[in-house]
Design an enzyme around this catalytic site. Structure first.
Site, PDB file in Angstrom:
ATOM      1  N   ASN A   9       0.874  -1.177   0.000  1.00 39.36           N
ATOM      2  CA  ASN A   9       0.000   0.000   0.000  1.00 39.36           C
ATOM      3  C   ASN A   9       0.903   1.216   0.000  1.00 39.36           C
ATOM      4  O   ASN A   9       1.472   1.590   1.024  1.00 39.36           O
ATOM      5  CB  ASN A   9      -0.908  -0.010   1.233  1.00 39.36           C
ATOM      6  CG  ASN A   9      -1.903   1.148   1.238  1.00 39.36           C
ATOM      7  OD1 ASN A   9      -1.818   2.064   0.410  1.00 39.36           O
ATOM      8  ND2 ASN A   9      -2.835   1.127   2.168  1.00 39.36           N
ATOM      9  N   ARG A  68      -2.778  -2.156  -3.439  1.00 33.88           N
ATOM     10  CA  ARG A  68      -3.914  -1.254  -3.379  1.00 33.88           C
ATOM     11  C   ARG A  68      -3.727  -0.199  -4.465  1.00 33.88           C
ATOM     12  O   ARG A  68      -2.704   0.476  -4.523  1.00 33.88           O
ATOM     13  CB  ARG A  68      -3.987  -0.569  -2.014  1.00 33.88           C
ATOM     14  CG  ARG A  68      -5.126   0.449  -1.929  1.00 33.88           C
ATOM     15  CD  ARG A  68      -4.964   1.396  -0.769  1.00 33.88           C
ATOM     16  NE  ARG A  68      -6.059   2.349  -0.724  1.00 33.88           N
ATOM     17  CZ  ARG A  68      -5.986   3.534  -0.111  1.00 33.88           C
ATOM     18  NH1 ARG A  68      -4.876   3.893   0.491  1.00 33.88           N
ATOM     19  NH2 ARG A  68      -7.021   4.337  -0.108  1.00 33.88           N
ATOM     20  N   HIS A 155     -12.298   4.072  -0.918  1.00 35.30           N
ATOM     21  CA  HIS A 155     -12.207   3.267   0.317  1.00 35.30           C
ATOM     22  C   HIS A 155     -12.921   1.929   0.174  1.00 35.30           C
ATOM     23  O   HIS A 155     -13.308   1.305   1.164  1.00 35.30           O
ATOM     24  CB  HIS A 155     -12.769   4.031   1.525  1.00 35.30           C
ATOM     25  CG  HIS A 155     -11.931   5.198   1.932  1.00 35.30           C
ATOM     26  ND1 HIS A 155     -12.482   6.419   2.272  1.00 35.30           N
ATOM     27  CD2 HIS A 155     -10.593   5.342   2.054  1.00 35.30           C
ATOM     28  CE1 HIS A 155     -11.520   7.268   2.571  1.00 35.30           C
ATOM     29  NE2 HIS A 155     -10.361   6.635   2.449  1.00 35.30           N
ATOM     30  N   ARG A 215      -7.946  17.523   3.380  1.00 32.66           N
ATOM     31  CA  ARG A 215      -8.838  17.732   2.241  1.00 32.66           C
ATOM     32  C   ARG A 215     -10.151  18.335   2.697  1.00 32.66           C
ATOM     33  O   ARG A 215     -10.632  18.064   3.792  1.00 32.66           O
ATOM     34  CB  ARG A 215      -9.072  16.405   1.526  1.00 32.66           C
ATOM     35  CG  ARG A 215      -7.911  15.959   0.664  1.00 32.66           C
ATOM     36  CD  ARG A 215      -8.098  14.561   0.124  1.00 32.66           C
ATOM     37  NE  ARG A 215      -7.477  13.563   0.978  1.00 32.66           N
ATOM     38  CZ  ARG A 215      -7.632  12.257   0.824  1.00 32.66           C
ATOM     39  NH1 ARG A 215      -8.418  11.788  -0.132  1.00 32.66           N
ATOM     40  NH2 ARG A 215      -7.025  11.418   1.639  1.00 32.66           N
ATOM     41  N   GLU A 353      -7.591  -3.956   5.159  1.00 30.80           N
ATOM     42  CA  GLU A 353      -7.511  -3.892   3.705  1.00 30.80           C
ATOM     43  C   GLU A 353      -6.476  -4.871   3.155  1.00 30.80           C
ATOM     44  O   GLU A 353      -6.644  -5.424   2.063  1.00 30.80           O
ATOM     45  CB  GLU A 353      -7.178  -2.463   3.282  1.00 30.80           C
ATOM     46  CG  GLU A 353      -8.278  -1.469   3.623  1.00 30.80           C
ATOM     47  CD  GLU A 353      -7.813  -0.025   3.562  1.00 30.80           C
ATOM     48  OE1 GLU A 353      -8.320   0.720   2.712  1.00 30.80           O
ATOM     49  OE2 GLU A 353      -6.936   0.353   4.363  1.00 30.80           O
TER      50      GLU A 353
END
Length: 364
Positions: A9, A68, A155, A215, A353
């Site tokens: 990742n 990912r 996500h 963000r 994940e």
């Protein structure tokens, strides 16, 4: 020799890795390396990981690598990586400029080191391809949608894991009207029914929806036009502001780290936390309407799993809907944090994940 799966990742400043045994997906090693801010930073980080693995493999043989990848456009599941796939994913860099280049850099560097080993891409967008068409549309001239300007959602790897685990926690309720809040430096919420995505807060890019670490989340498009037309800001300056200078950092002028802000008594810190929770509650409320009600609310991600304060403040917005917290359970990060009289179940489920990616590698 025991065959293993390497899962990567890659972010802008770090490379996370996990090593799983191929036959039963047992996690053997896990770590992260800070990536130097240089042109060769990700290459050096990957070489360090592979060198470390070679010196610690103890009879292990690398069999496949999984990655990912944030943006997969219309892919509905993981795929084996080819040169054609890499070229296709490079074209999506403008849609995920913070993530896609680093995801692809590791894939390319791994192929250069191990050209004969297969690689698999798992996409953050894939889980959301079950959404109805209306959930992906903007109110723009139709030809923009036909050209790919639509809501993709992100996500998805995290949401896929939660969907696979939720029945263990919630039983039949898991198949009902569920909203999962993935709260971290990047944050979003996803509405599920029958464990499939029905709508999500992020849209065309990773800027949309919830307020995040740096963000902005949902923003009136007129603000961007004003910045450009009347303040004279360039597209690059606006991009940097919305991705890197906004969110918790921008509102607080202190930090993008939730732990730092929770420990700070400055009014700007409190205001940033309050706005974060308010924007999250607004998104959850909107998705509740889409689902026609709410049976369960799930918190995951770094903030969702560890911040009792944020969970409490978000849930407080839903007193009217009968959501009652078990305060002791919430403070201890228990798996079930709803009280006995609550009309809505609430859970804290750690995401994984890396395991989702390892499962995909084994399947492919």
């Amino acid at each position: 020799m025991t065959e293993v799966i390497a899962v990567f990742n890659a972010g802008s400043s770090s490379l996370k890795f996990s090593i799983f045994r191929h036959d039963d997906l047992t996690l053997l090693h896990k770590g992260a390396i800070d990536v130097p801010d240089t042109k060769e930073g990700h290459k050096a980080a990957l070489q360090m990981v592979l060198g470390w693995l070679a010196s610690h493999q103890d009879g292990l043989r690398l069999h496949v690598a999984g990655h990912r990848v944030v943006h997969g456009k219309n892919h509905t599941g993981p795929i084996r990586i080819t040169e054609g796939v890499i070229k296709e994913l490079q074209e999506l860099i403008p849609l995920a400029p913070l993530h896609q280049p680093h995801n692809l850099k590791i894939i390319e560097e791994f192929a250069a080191i191990h050209p004969d080993l297969p690689q698999v891409a798992c996409f953050d967008t894939a889980f959301h391809r079950t959404q109805p068409k209306l959930a992906s549309m903007f109110a723009l001239p139709r030809h923009f949608y036909d050209d790919g300007m639509k809501r993709y959602g992100f996500h998805g790897i995290s949401y896929e894991y939660i969907a696979s685990e939720l029945p263990k926690y919630a039983g039949e309720k898991a198949h009902g009207r569920v909203i999962v809040a993935h709260l971290g430096n990047g944050a979003s919420v996803c509405a599920m029914h029958n464990l499939q995505s029905q709508a999500t807060s992020m849209g065309f890019s990773t800027l949309d929806g919830l307020m995040m670490g740096t963000r902005c989340g949902t923003l009136d498009a007129g603000v961007v036009l004003y910045m450009q037309q009347h303040l004279g800001l360039t597209a690059d300056a606006i991009t940097d502001m919305l991705y890197h200078q906004s969110g918790l950092l921008g509102v607080s002028s202190i930090s993008n780290d939730m732990r730092t802000l929770e420990g700070n008594n400055a009014p700007e810190a409190r205001e940033a936390l309050d706005l974060f929770c308010r924007m999250a509650a607004q998104q959850i409320g909107g998705l509740t309407t889409v689902l026609g009600g709410l049976d369960a609310l799930v918190f995951t991600g770094g903030i969702g799993e560890h911040s009792a304060r944020i969970r409490h403040d978000i849930c407080a917005y839903f007193d009217w809907a009968g959501l009652v917290l078990n305060e002791a359970g919430n403070q201890s990060n228990a798996a079930a944090i709803h009280g006995g009289t609550s009309h809505i179940a609430a859970y804290v489920i750690p995401t994984n994940e890396e395991l989702v990616i390892a499962r995909a590698c084994k399947a492919i």
